[in-house]
Design an enzyme around this catalytic site. Structure first.
Site, PDB file in Angstrom:
ATOM      1  N   ASP A 191      -3.093  57.418  -8.601  1.00 35.78           N
ATOM      2  CA  ASP A 191      -3.526  56.248  -9.368  1.00 35.78           C
ATOM      3  C   ASP A 191      -3.122  54.984  -8.616  1.00 35.78           C
ATOM      4  OD1 ASP A 191      -4.234  55.703 -12.593  1.00 35.78           O
ATOM      5  OD2 ASP A 191      -3.139  54.080 -11.621  1.00 35.78           O
ATOM      6  N   HIS A 197       2.409  56.049 -17.175  1.00 37.40           N
ATOM      7  CA  HIS A 197       3.278  54.869 -17.354  1.00 37.40           C
ATOM      8  C   HIS A 197       4.308  55.058 -18.471  1.00 37.40           C
ATOM      9  CE1 HIS A 197       1.246  52.475 -14.445  1.00 37.40           C
ATOM     10  NE2 HIS A 197       0.100  52.425 -15.112  1.00 37.40           N
TER      11      HIS A 197
END
Length: 308
Positions: free
Chosen positions: A162, A125
């Site tokens: 993910d 992220h």
């Protein structure tokens, strides 16, 4: 072909607030499951500390300085609503980078056939100039750049399964056709990116899934989007952003994958690596927040890597 495992005690010293899903117990659960005798052949190595200069492969100096300045001398601080730092977080993040880059070195030198890095904090992220989503620096992006700079890799593919879209990796490589970024993820879900229309320089392949989707939809996304993109790209290295929070037990999302689905995806990527990338495959732990689902998914993933 030996499978190497990198981890380090420092990862347990990256502390988060009580009740935070990204917690040291995640690695303890992985350590316990990998103590089983079937994992005895793993080549277990202590992760080396990374070089701060490697951070600049994916982030500007100002971002490095901002994160370093935020590390507290004691207690915890919040970098954003989801992302916390403790006194050992800087060293943990550097050691996650060191492990990922060492793993790249290993598969290019032949020291290992493939490598799994059990590290935290995660990385996918982290955007070029923003720490977020439990992540300080984008470890997978740094490892891809390391492969290019140190080993002359012309094309690197990052496959991210993910459950949360790797907005940071997409951000780093948005206009760089030398890196292919492919992602399956639940959508809509944090961080709100990952639509099929987000294609960058033609090097971004997003295959979003819907809440309630299970193995069939996941496999279909691989067969119709991810694997054909890898074949067309013909990478010199495949990096897996291996988050296990698409598991049906995970509390932060609503996909319904099982350990067997991660085993299947691992086998498919190993086949792609064998055909396209000289068997070079590096897997980096990202998410996964139910300890049982995480541990047994990692076990299935690593067991499959060992069959290479």
């Amino acid at each position: 072909m030996v499978t190497r495992l990198y981890t380090h005690p420092i990862y347990l010293d990256h502390l988060t607030p009580p009740g935070h899903p990204e917690r040291p117990d995640r690695l303890r659960a992985i350590e316990r499951v990998l103590e089983d005798e079937r994992f005895a052949p793993l080549d277990r190595q202590e992760a080396p500390c990374g070089d701060e200069a490697a951070i600049l492969y994916a982030h500007p100096q100002a971002h490095l300085d901002k994160v370093r300045a935020a590390i507290p001398h004691e207690g915890l601080v919040r970098i954003d609503a989801d992302t916390s730092a403790s006194p050992k977080s800087w060293q943990a993040a550097l050691t996650a980078i060191g492990a990922a880059n060492a793993a790249v070195d290993d598969v290019f030198s032949g020291a290992a056939g493939n490598v799994f890095v059990a590290a935290r904090p995660p990385g996918h992220h982290a955007e070029k100039t923003r720490a977020m989503g439990f992540c300080f620096f984008n470890t997978a992006a740094i490892a891809a750049r390391h492969a290019q700079r140190r080993h002359g890799a012309e094309r690197v593919a990052i496959v991210d399964w993910d459950v949360h879209h790797g907005n940071g990796t997409q951000d780093v490589f948005w206009d760089d056709p030398s890196v292919l970024y492919c992602s399956t993820h639940q959508m809509p879900l944090y961080p709100g990116t990952g639509g099929k229309d987000e294609t960058g320089a033609g090097n971004i392949v997003n295959a979003p899934l819907s809440a309630g989707d299970g193995g069939d939809a996941f496999k279909d996304a691989f067969r119709t989007c991810i694997l054909p993109a890898l074949d067309a790209f013909h990478p010199d290295l495949i990096i897996v952003s291996a988050g296990f929070d698409a598991h049906y037990r995970d509390p932060l999302a609503e996909l319904e994958l099982t350990e067997q689905d991660f085993d299947w995806a691992t086998a498919e990527l190993m086949d792609s690596a064998a055909r396209l990338a000289g068997n070079r495959l590096v897997s980096l732990l990202e998410g996964g927040y139910d300890l049982h689902g995480l541990a047994f998914s990692v076990a299935a993933h690593v067991a499959r890597l060992m069959k290479g």
